[in-house]
Scaffold this motif. Sequence first.
Motif, PDB file in Angstrom:
ATOM      1  N   PRO A   1       0.736  -1.227  -0.010  1.00  0.00           N
ATOM      2  CA  PRO A   1      -0.106   0.109   0.164  1.00  0.00           C
ATOM      3  C   PRO A   1       0.884   1.234   0.017  1.00  0.00           C
ATOM      4  CG  PRO A   1      -0.921  -1.427   1.473  1.00  0.00           C
ATOM      5  CD  PRO A   1       0.414  -2.248   1.165  1.00  0.00           C
ATOM      6  N   THR A   2       2.080   1.325   0.720  1.00  0.00           N
ATOM      7  CA  THR A   2       2.718   2.562   0.616  1.00  0.00           C
ATOM      8  C   THR A   2       3.872   2.344  -0.470  1.00  0.00           C
ATOM      9  OG1 THR A   2       4.553   1.354   2.037  1.00  0.00           O
ATOM     10  CG2 THR A   2       2.420   2.644   3.207  1.00  0.00           C
ATOM     11  N   GLY A   3       3.979   1.247  -1.192  1.00  0.00           N
ATOM     12  CA  GLY A   3       4.968   1.154  -2.208  1.00  0.00           C
ATOM     13  C   GLY A   3       6.473   0.711  -1.675  1.00  0.00           C
ATOM     14  N   ASN A   4       6.452   0.623  -0.280  1.00  0.00           N
ATOM     15  CA  ASN A   4       7.671   0.124  -0.008  1.00  0.00           C
ATOM     16  C   ASN A   4       7.818  -0.938   0.742  1.00  0.00           C
ATOM     17  OD1 ASN A   4       8.457   2.857  -0.322  1.00  0.00           O
ATOM     18  ND2 ASN A   4       7.514   3.375   1.290  1.00  0.00           N
ATOM     19  N   PRO A   5       8.828  -1.907   0.615  1.00  0.00           N
ATOM     20  CA  PRO A   5       8.748  -3.205   1.306  1.00  0.00           C
ATOM     21  C   PRO A   5       8.777  -2.941   2.692  1.00  0.00           C
ATOM     22  CG  PRO A   5      10.903  -2.909   0.088  1.00  0.00           C
ATOM     23  CD  PRO A   5       9.771  -1.795  -0.314  1.00  0.00           C
ATOM     24  N   VAL A   6       9.623  -1.811   3.302  1.00  0.00           N
ATOM     25  CA  VAL A   6       9.668  -1.532   4.599  1.00  0.00           C
ATOM     26  C   VAL A   6       9.392  -0.139   5.062  1.00  0.00           C
ATOM     27  CG1 VAL A   6      11.241  -1.407   6.725  1.00  0.00           C
ATOM     28  CG2 VAL A   6      11.251  -3.310   5.303  1.00  0.00           C
ATOM     29  N   ASP A   7       8.680   0.336   6.080  1.00  0.00           N
ATOM     30  CA  ASP A   7       8.361   1.550   6.324  1.00  0.00           C
ATOM     31  C   ASP A   7       8.913   1.787   7.712  1.00  0.00           C
ATOM     32  OD1 ASP A   7       6.601   3.164   4.176  1.00  0.00           O
ATOM     33  OD2 ASP A   7       5.830   0.906   4.234  1.00  0.00           O
ATOM     34  N   HIS A   8       9.498   2.772   8.129  1.00  0.00           N
ATOM     35  CA  HIS A   8       9.948   3.275   9.311  1.00  0.00           C
ATOM     36  C   HIS A   8       9.004   4.085   9.782  1.00  0.00           C
ATOM     37  CE1 HIS A   8      13.490   1.393   7.636  1.00  0.00           C
ATOM     38  NE2 HIS A   8      13.688   1.129   8.782  1.00  0.00           N
ATOM     39  N   LEU A   9       8.316   3.689  10.863  1.00  0.00           N
ATOM     40  CA  LEU A   9       7.251   4.400  11.436  1.00  0.00           C
ATOM     41  C   LEU A   9       7.611   4.859  12.754  1.00  0.00           C
ATOM     42  CD1 LEU A   9       3.874   3.003   9.895  1.00  0.00           C
ATOM     43  CD2 LEU A   9       5.416   4.857   8.946  1.00  0.00           C
ATOM     44  N   SER A  10       7.196   6.086  13.245  1.00  0.00           N
ATOM     45  CA  SER A  10       7.385   6.603  14.558  1.00  0.00           C
ATOM     46  C   SER A  10       6.093   6.308  15.315  1.00  0.00           C
ATOM     47  CB  SER A  10       7.570   8.083  14.751  1.00  0.00           C
ATOM     48  OG  SER A  10       9.185   8.233  14.055  1.00  0.00           O
TER      49      SER A  10
ATOM     50  N   SER B   1       6.779   8.515  25.267  1.00  0.00           N
ATOM     51  CA  SER B   1       7.960   8.536  24.351  1.00  0.00           C
ATOM     52  C   SER B   1       7.567   7.865  23.106  1.00  0.00           C
ATOM     53  CB  SER B   1       8.998   7.504  24.880  1.00  0.00           C
ATOM     54  OG  SER B   1       8.493   6.125  25.320  1.00  0.00           O
ATOM     55  N   SER B   2       8.565   8.066  21.981  1.00  0.00           N
ATOM     56  CA  SER B   2       8.378   7.850  20.713  1.00  0.00           C
ATOM     57  C   SER B   2       9.336   6.758  20.364  1.00  0.00           C
ATOM     58  CB  SER B   2       8.284   8.915  19.901  1.00  0.00           C
ATOM     59  OG  SER B   2       7.979   8.523  18.523  1.00  0.00           O
ATOM     60  N   ALA B   3       9.402   5.751  19.601  1.00  0.00           N
ATOM     61  CA  ALA B   3      10.173   5.008  19.021  1.00  0.00           C
ATOM     62  C   ALA B   3       9.865   4.633  17.496  1.00  0.00           C
ATOM     63  CB  ALA B   3      10.043   3.673  19.872  1.00  0.00           C
ATOM     64  N   LYS B   4      10.734   4.150  16.780  1.00  0.00           N
ATOM     65  CA  LYS B   4      10.658   3.941  15.289  1.00  0.00           C
ATOM     66  C   LYS B   4      10.730   2.484  15.111  1.00  0.00           C
ATOM     67  CE  LYS B   4      11.679   7.192  12.347  1.00  0.00           C
ATOM     68  NZ  LYS B   4      12.506   8.028  11.468  1.00  0.00           N
ATOM     69  N   TYR B   5       9.900   2.294  14.361  1.00  0.00           N
ATOM     70  CA  TYR B   5       9.978   0.619  14.042  1.00  0.00           C
ATOM     71  C   TYR B   5       9.663   0.454  12.530  1.00  0.00           C
ATOM     72  CZ  TYR B   5       8.237   0.231  19.008  1.00  0.00           C
ATOM     73  OH  TYR B   5       8.209   0.140  20.240  1.00  0.00           O
ATOM     74  N   ALA B   6      10.736  -0.895  11.974  1.00  0.00           N
ATOM     75  CA  ALA B   6      10.594  -1.079  10.745  1.00  0.00           C
ATOM     76  C   ALA B   6       9.519  -2.072  10.496  1.00  0.00           C
ATOM     77  CB  ALA B   6      12.105  -1.755  10.361  1.00  0.00           C
ATOM     78  N   LEU B   7       8.510  -1.814   9.611  1.00  0.00           N
ATOM     79  CA  LEU B   7       7.296  -2.435   9.556  1.00  0.00           C
ATOM     80  C   LEU B   7       7.301  -2.555   7.967  1.00  0.00           C
ATOM     81  CD1 LEU B   7       4.836  -0.332  11.450  1.00  0.00           C
ATOM     82  CD2 LEU B   7       6.230  -2.239  12.449  1.00  0.00           C
ATOM     83  N   SER B   8       6.787  -4.029   7.654  1.00  0.00           N
ATOM     84  CA  SER B   8       6.097  -4.459   6.355  1.00  0.00           C
ATOM     85  C   SER B   8       4.754  -4.297   6.234  1.00  0.00           C
ATOM     86  CB  SER B   8       6.718  -5.647   5.880  1.00  0.00           C
ATOM     87  OG  SER B   8       8.341  -5.518   5.616  1.00  0.00           O
ATOM     88  N   LEU B   9       4.184  -3.428   5.315  1.00  0.00           N
ATOM     89  CA  LEU B   9       2.976  -3.336   5.227  1.00  0.00           C
ATOM     90  C   LEU B   9       2.387  -4.021   4.101  1.00  0.00           C
ATOM     91  CD1 LEU B   9       2.724   0.584   6.573  1.00  0.00           C
ATOM     92  CD2 LEU B   9       2.676  -1.660   7.832  1.00  0.00           C
ATOM     93  N   VAL B  10       1.699  -5.282   4.015  1.00  0.00           N
ATOM     94  CA  VAL B  10       1.451  -5.965   3.123  1.00  0.00           C
ATOM     95  C   VAL B  10       0.158  -6.189   2.924  1.00  0.00           C
ATOM     96  CG1 VAL B  10       2.128  -7.912   1.679  1.00  0.00           C
ATOM     97  CG2 VAL B  10       3.882  -6.997   3.248  1.00  0.00           C
ATOM     98  N   ASP B  11      -0.592  -6.045   1.907  1.00  0.00           N
ATOM     99  CA  ASP B  11      -2.163  -6.502   1.585  1.00  0.00           C
ATOM    100  C   ASP B  11      -2.251  -7.566   0.656  1.00  0.00           C
ATOM    101  OD1 ASP B  11      -4.531  -6.265   1.356  1.00  0.00           O
ATOM    102  OD2 ASP B  11      -5.000  -4.369   0.667  1.00  0.00           O
ATOM    103  N   ALA B  12      -2.407  -8.749   1.207  1.00  0.00           N
ATOM    104  CA  ALA B  12      -2.743 -10.001   0.213  1.00  0.00           C
ATOM    105  C   ALA B  12      -3.502 -10.793   1.050  1.00  0.00           C
ATOM    106  CB  ALA B  12      -1.364 -10.752  -0.100  1.00  0.00           C
ATOM    107  N   THR B  13      -4.750 -10.989   0.485  1.00  0.00           N
ATOM    108  CA  THR B  13      -5.736 -11.703   1.107  1.00  0.00           C
ATOM    109  C   THR B  13      -6.447 -10.949   2.370  1.00  0.00           C
ATOM    110  OG1 THR B  13      -4.628 -13.102   2.926  1.00  0.00           O
ATOM    111  CG2 THR B  13      -4.916 -14.064   0.380  1.00  0.00           C
ATOM    112  N   ASN B  14      -5.691 -10.585   3.235  1.00  0.00           N
ATOM    113  CA  ASN B  14      -6.068  -9.574   4.237  1.00  0.00           C
ATOM    114  C   ASN B  14      -4.868  -8.579   4.414  1.00  0.00           C
ATOM    115  OD1 ASN B  14      -8.827  -9.649   4.796  1.00  0.00           O
ATOM    116  ND2 ASN B  14      -8.625 -11.177   6.459  1.00  0.00           N
ATOM    117  N   PRO B  15      -5.070  -7.416   4.639  1.00  0.00           N
ATOM    118  CA  PRO B  15      -3.849  -6.437   5.113  1.00  0.00           C
ATOM    119  C   PRO B  15      -3.439  -6.852   6.298  1.00  0.00           C
ATOM    120  CG  PRO B  15      -5.970  -5.268   5.483  1.00  0.00           C
ATOM    121  CD  PRO B  15      -6.303  -6.557   4.741  1.00  0.00           C
TER     122      PRO B  15
END
Length: 407
Positions: free
Chosen positions: A201-210, A216-230
């Motif tokens: 959905p974002t066009g990226n294999p990994v998104d770094h989201l705060s 407090s705030s932390a940044k995580y490396a997430l893969s956001l994939v939509d296949a069968t269900n997101p």
Amino acid sequence: MSRRAFSFTQIPNPLPAAFLRGGTSKGIFINRKHLPPTRSDWSPVFLSIMGSPDREYGRQLNGMGGGVSSLSKIMVVGPPTSHEAASRVDAEYTFAQVGIHDTEIDYSGNCGNLSSMVGAFAVDEGICRPRINTAGSSLATVRLWNTNTNKEIHTTFPVTPDLKPSLDLQQVAIAGVPGKASRILLDFVDPSGARTGRLLPTGNPVDHLSVSHEGSSAKYALSLVDATNPTVFISSEDLFASPYLPKDDVYTRADSKALLTNIESIRKAGAEAMGLDPSAQAQPKIAILGLPPDSQDSSPLADGHSVDICIQAMSMGVLHRAVPMTVGLCLGVAATISGTVPHRIIELARARRSPIMGPETQPQGLIRIKHPSGVVDVGAEFGQDGGVNSAKVVRTGRRLMHGAVWW
């Protein structure tokens, strides 16, 4: 003025229904002809059937629910109505995830486990006839349309000579369910973009989201994939500072509230990045991924194949006791996309064991996933253009009850 004249006295009570197991879930199956034509009118019926809301105890003892998300589900099945799909499918179904503690009924996604029994139910109800695969074959297929995701799904299962689903053959076993039953092949056709219209959905294999949590705030490396269900995928390394998943009880201990709140915050951040409603708890799901433990899963299992990746999937805020099948299928697709969190973990797992075990023996296109109840193999087929043609998994199912349910 009311938009139409409708009375709930028009709905049979008790309501004709079946209670079926599909994969590692159980649910109520209802023929659509017994329900009002408008979905918004289904809510009071479904809540009462399941015994929701059960704010005090969370056990749904006053209904058919079982106090966990995998046992609080309803499938509504009928003839195809979609103009897009009516000419090529045999039946149509809608999945409802019924809240346990609240009155929420979520239609935002599909249930892969229960989908495995929709074809058999449609045949039992006389909604459609199964398609025999080849002349003289005892296997038949029912082509389905899921209204939640607007996707086509095929179920293939054994049938008797008079074309009735034969579900009690001692063919295969699946993790989380005792004994063997007939092999049901579940095939999600063109599964990409089930909710968002895009595989990534974002066009990226990994998104770094705060993500903000407890001031407090932390940044995580997430893969956001939509296949069968997101699904939102995060590594155990990122969440727990270890490449291996923790014990399952980390999510249920008395001090787990802060962890679960943080995981839900990560899921919501992923939902927003995918363009989905973060308040819809059923979709997207979130799954934590880790390496197979060296002491257990780096060696082959009885069939000679090794575990590729471990998963702990959350469903409606709690750890799933196995894995939601749409999450497993989404993982199977995501694992083939270079740079994603699952792809990196699997590449590392296979690289670590190859010097000891030699070349990989896992069938091409399949990955083996270890979840809290055992293992499951999932696979994806790709077209020449790199698009995902289908995602497949084997399930079993059982008829538990056919009759009527009071609401």
